[in-house]
Design an enzyme around this catalytic site. Sequence first.
Site, PDB file in Angstrom:
ATOM      1  N   ASN A 149       0.809  -1.230   0.000  1.00  0.00           N
ATOM      2  CA  ASN A 149       0.000   0.000   0.000  1.00  0.00           C
ATOM      3  C   ASN A 149       0.843   1.281   0.000  1.00  0.00           C
ATOM      4  O   ASN A 149       0.405   2.312  -0.483  1.00  0.00           O
ATOM      5  CB  ASN A 149      -1.039  -0.001   1.128  1.00  0.00           C
ATOM      6  CG  ASN A 149      -0.427  -0.104   2.505  1.00  0.00           C
ATOM      7  OD1 ASN A 149       0.737  -0.468   2.645  1.00  0.00           O
ATOM      8  ND2 ASN A 149      -1.190   0.213   3.513  1.00  0.00           N
ATOM      9  N   GLU A 247       4.476  -3.503  12.470  1.00  0.00           N
ATOM     10  CA  GLU A 247       3.404  -2.528  12.269  1.00  0.00           C
ATOM     11  C   GLU A 247       2.295  -3.281  11.563  1.00  0.00           C
ATOM     12  O   GLU A 247       2.401  -3.573  10.370  1.00  0.00           O
ATOM     13  CB  GLU A 247       3.961  -1.348  11.453  1.00  0.00           C
ATOM     14  CG  GLU A 247       3.169  -0.089  11.675  1.00  0.00           C
ATOM     15  CD  GLU A 247       2.145   0.084  10.610  1.00  0.00           C
ATOM     16  OE1 GLU A 247       0.993  -0.367  10.840  1.00  0.00           O
ATOM     17  OE2 GLU A 247       2.466   0.630   9.556  1.00  0.00           O
ATOM     18  N   CYS A 281      -3.223   1.480   6.670  1.00  0.00           N
ATOM     19  CA  CYS A 281      -3.487   0.811   7.952  1.00  0.00           C
ATOM     20  C   CYS A 281      -3.982   1.787   9.007  1.00  0.00           C
ATOM     21  O   CYS A 281      -4.581   1.380   9.994  1.00  0.00           O
ATOM     22  CB  CYS A 281      -2.249   0.066   8.426  1.00  0.00           C
ATOM     23  SG  CYS A 281      -0.785   1.063   8.337  1.00  0.00           S
ATOM     24  N   GLU A 455       8.122   3.318  14.401  1.00  0.00           N
ATOM     25  CA  GLU A 455       8.919   3.732  13.247  1.00  0.00           C
ATOM     26  C   GLU A 455       8.803   5.242  13.116  1.00  0.00           C
ATOM     27  O   GLU A 455       7.736   5.813  13.334  1.00  0.00           O
ATOM     28  CB  GLU A 455       8.411   3.048  11.976  1.00  0.00           C
ATOM     29  CG  GLU A 455       8.642   1.554  12.016  1.00  0.00           C
ATOM     30  CD  GLU A 455       8.291   0.888  10.691  1.00  0.00           C
ATOM     31  OE1 GLU A 455       7.320   1.303  10.038  1.00  0.00           O
ATOM     32  OE2 GLU A 455       9.010  -0.053  10.315  1.00  0.00           O
TER      33      GLU A 455
END
Length: 478
Positions: A149, A247, A281, A455
């Site tokens: 994505n 993640e 997400c 991150e």
Amino acid sequence: MTNWKTQSLVDGRWVGSLESDVLNPATGAVVGRVPNNGEAGARAAVDAAAGAFPPWSQTIAKQRGRVLRQWYDNIVAHREQLARLLTAEQGKPLAEARGEIDYAASFVEFYAEESRRIHGETIPSHRKDARILVWRQSIGVCAAITPWNFPAAMVTRKCAPALAAGCTVVLKPAMETPLTALALAQLFPHDLAPAGALNVITGDAAAIGKAWCDDPRVRLVSFTGSTEIGKLLIRQSAETVKKLSLELGGNAPFLVFDDADLDAAVDGAIFSKFRNMGQTCICANRFYVQADIYDRFAETLANRVRDMVVGDGTQEGVTQGPLISVDAVAKVQAHLDDAVAGGARIVCGGKPHDLGGTYFEPTVLADVEPTMRVCREETFGPVAPLICFDHEADAIALANASRSGLAAYFYTRDISRAIRCAEQLEAGMVGVNSPYLSCEAAPFGGVKESGLGREGGRDGIAEFLETKYVLLGGLEAP
Ligand code: ADP
């Protein structure tokens, strides 16, 4: 550099025969071919990264920063070509692809600077003849596994801090979108770093993932993707006790209180829900709207959604591209069918787009119940389900009734409520009156089953460092 390489990059060489097609989701056309690596390719990549680790981790931090800075300059110089490549394999509108390249580059720039700020500590000692030193050292070879994505940003969000920390990297991008990752790797200034500092292979995800988890030389796996695969990687990494940075999926709630600036909330909803066709997400997955403003919010949102332009992302004015695959369309349709069967009402959209293929109409659903799949699962598509609530406490309880906890958003003008809700929402990231969470300087990540670690920002480089405690004893007492 317009001739992008599509072989695997191992030990500074482009290798492997081109066996797997990469398709343009907008047209179905083949846009490139990449190698189909398995266990042997995975091992060869780790061999290279392990060989490069001593020289790279011992390179002075300032020099590592210079290498990353050069990488950043190279990416910026190729912004347009990269954006076009990204849209060709991923489908997002060109304007969004350009934005993603800028976002991807920002991680490289940030960590080029951050490489010099990996500081240690001295701690007051428990003995007169000793000193306590604390060092932060590169963890070792890191494996990065990235999703389709954000084919550029997820690569740099992992590789830039890893390299800045002195780690070497083996990267496997998603097979739907490997070309952008390979192009970014091509732009890495290989002449300034040891061969094998950055390696990229494509192919059988399960075989490569297993080989990397089994390999004791790989000290960290950094993964962005589904919760299901994240859990598999945790299990597979148990044997070698690896550090994991994960993640995973989200199921972001988006709360609109009756004291909110309604237009701002609708703007936020449009960005959060429909960017990348809802395939992010952190995108709002379920909207909880307070009863007094529910109808007005639904109507205003639907009017904006009706104006969206669906089409090939390379065409001017298009705001919604195709979904990534027919499976993605099937999931969106299944969630809609489930909701409608349970009594939800389609306000606009609600079916595959007339363009066919993997195009889907951006959709607003009203009268949604929290028990429906659109609320319980991550739809990952352009569907905004609206649920009505009466009281703040109900909204918070509904928002937190999920095993995921990545992002959450809410809109209110009440400062007390803002603090209260931000504290109570079980999410790693909370957007208050704003959907723009993503940036290179902030710690991005989730709680509960949405992942481990962060991150971006200073936390993002800490993932790639080990703490070493050195007791320097036998000193002359003063
Ligand atoms: P999605 O459903 O969004 O594609 P995945 O978790 O399947 O999410 O994919 C994210 C990344 O994980 C991709 O690079 C994919 O190739 C990779 N992947 C898929 N299965 C595995 C696996 N068994 N082991 C390691 N990586 C995997």
